[in-house]
Design a protein around this motif. Sequence first.
Motif, PDB file in Angstrom:
ATOM      1  N   THR A  81       1.063  -1.224  -0.087  1.00 18.04           N
ATOM      2  CA  THR A  81      -0.080  -0.136  -0.105  1.00 18.04           C
ATOM      3  C   THR A  81       1.062   1.234  -0.105  1.00 18.04           C
ATOM      4  N   TYR A  82       0.366   2.199  -0.600  1.00 20.05           N
ATOM      5  CA  TYR A  82       1.293   3.478  -0.695  1.00 20.05           C
ATOM      6  C   TYR A  82       0.292   4.522  -0.369  1.00 20.05           C
ATOM      7  N   SER A  83       0.796   5.280   0.503  1.00 19.33           N
ATOM      8  CA  SER A  83      -0.257   6.561   1.075  1.00 19.33           C
ATOM      9  C   SER A  83       0.079   7.862  -0.079  1.00 19.33           C
ATOM     10  N   GLY A  84       0.951   7.988  -0.804  1.00 20.18           N
ATOM     11  CA  GLY A  84       1.338   8.925  -1.679  1.00 20.18           C
ATOM     12  C   GLY A  84       2.447   9.897  -1.223  1.00 20.18           C
ATOM     13  N   TYR A  85       2.778   9.932   0.205  1.00 21.94           N
ATOM     14  CA  TYR A  85       3.750  10.583   0.694  1.00 21.94           C
ATOM     15  C   TYR A  85       5.043   9.846   0.505  1.00 21.94           C
ATOM     16  N   PRO A  86       6.057  10.806   0.500  1.00 26.51           N
ATOM     17  CA  PRO A  86       7.683  10.068   0.628  1.00 26.51           C
ATOM     18  C   PRO A  86       7.619   9.169   1.807  1.00 26.51           C
ATOM     19  N   GLY A  87       8.229   7.861   1.683  1.00 25.33           N
ATOM     20  CA  GLY A  87       8.284   6.920   2.600  1.00 25.33           C
ATOM     21  C   GLY A  87       6.867   6.230   3.190  1.00 25.33           C
ATOM     22  N   ALA A  94       0.773 -12.063   3.493  1.00 26.37           N
ATOM     23  CA  ALA A  94      -0.518 -12.685   3.260  1.00 26.37           C
ATOM     24  C   ALA A  94      -0.948 -13.062   4.743  1.00 26.37           C
ATOM     25  N   LYS A  95      -0.142 -13.678   5.375  1.00 33.32           N
ATOM     26  CA  LYS A  95      -0.599 -14.052   6.929  1.00 33.32           C
ATOM     27  C   LYS A  95      -1.010 -12.872   7.800  1.00 33.32           C
ATOM     28  N   GLU A  96      -0.185 -11.964   7.793  1.00 36.00           N
ATOM     29  CA  GLU A  96      -0.622 -10.779   8.632  1.00 36.00           C
ATOM     30  C   GLU A  96      -1.853  -9.906   8.004  1.00 36.00           C
ATOM     31  N   LEU A  97      -2.103  -9.982   6.670  1.00 30.76           N
ATOM     32  CA  LEU A  97      -3.455  -9.315   6.183  1.00 30.76           C
ATOM     33  C   LEU A  97      -4.544 -10.386   6.568  1.00 30.76           C
ATOM     34  N   ILE A  98      -4.253 -11.672   6.380  1.00 29.08           N
ATOM     35  CA  ILE A  98      -5.614 -12.413   6.703  1.00 29.08           C
ATOM     36  C   ILE A  98      -6.042 -12.318   8.030  1.00 29.08           C
ATOM     37  N   ARG A  99      -4.931 -12.251   9.013  1.00 30.92           N
ATOM     38  CA  ARG A  99      -5.226 -11.950  10.346  1.00 30.92           C
ATOM     39  C   ARG A  99      -6.024 -10.663  10.737  1.00 30.92           C
ATOM     40  N   ARG A 100      -5.571  -9.641  10.078  1.00 33.20           N
ATOM     41  CA  ARG A 100      -6.191  -8.270  10.453  1.00 33.20           C
ATOM     42  C   ARG A 100      -7.455  -8.184   9.557  1.00 33.20           C
ATOM     43  N   ARG A 101      -7.501  -8.292   8.158  1.00 28.76           N
ATOM     44  CA  ARG A 101      -8.634  -7.913   7.394  1.00 28.76           C
ATOM     45  C   ARG A 101      -8.833  -9.084   6.370  1.00 28.76           C
ATOM     46  N   PRO A 102      -9.326 -10.204   6.601  1.00 25.53           N
ATOM     47  CA  PRO A 102      -9.510 -11.050   5.767  1.00 25.53           C
ATOM     48  C   PRO A 102     -10.140 -11.186   4.516  1.00 25.53           C
ATOM     49  N   GLU A 103     -11.206 -10.218   4.179  1.00 21.63           N
ATOM     50  CA  GLU A 103     -11.984 -10.020   3.307  1.00 21.63           C
ATOM     51  C   GLU A 103     -10.906  -9.248   2.266  1.00 21.63           C
ATOM     52  N   VAL A 104      -9.994  -8.484   2.489  1.00 23.07           N
ATOM     53  CA  VAL A 104      -9.259  -7.759   1.564  1.00 23.07           C
ATOM     54  C   VAL A 104      -8.617  -8.581   0.558  1.00 23.07           C
ATOM     55  N   VAL A 105      -7.950  -9.778   1.151  1.00 17.68           N
ATOM     56  CA  VAL A 105      -7.398 -10.868   0.202  1.00 17.68           C
ATOM     57  C   VAL A 105      -7.974 -11.237  -0.996  1.00 17.68           C
TER      58      VAL A 105
END
Length: 147
Positions: A81-87, A94-105
């Motif tokens: 993911t990129y916010s548009g700001y430098p850095g 995938a393991k972290e994302l499925i734990r946090r927000r499983p729908e997004v995968v």
Amino acid sequence: MNTLSFKTKSANDATVVRDWHIVDATNLTLGRMSAKIASILRGKNKPYYTPHTDCGDFVIIINAEKIQLTGNKWNDKEYLTYSGYPGGQKAETAKELIRRRPEVVIERAVKGMLPKNRLGRAMYKKLFVYAGAEHPHAAQKPKSLTF
């Protein structure tokens, strides 16, 4: 012979009939399931499929947290993911994302398989993904879809 009877009929918003389907993602492989769902969202399973019209059905996916990935993708596959700001670029496995927000995968996998235009965005709006087994679409009487 009357050649006027050989006209090709294209589907339009008035002639398209949209059904509701429900998919249980328990123990299904992410990519294989997403490809079939993207095909249903486009309407390729219908005999009157027209590429320039949204002919697809509505799809509900439940138990998104129980999806499977093959190989070592749980640790190797990264979502950026990129916010548009430098850095402002962040990576998440995938393991972290499925734990946090499983729908997004599942949503990102299916969205990547749809056309990249306003028609694809309209198709994507017919996808509903839920982490658990409950969903608020019981009134639509969705038909079970198995792969």
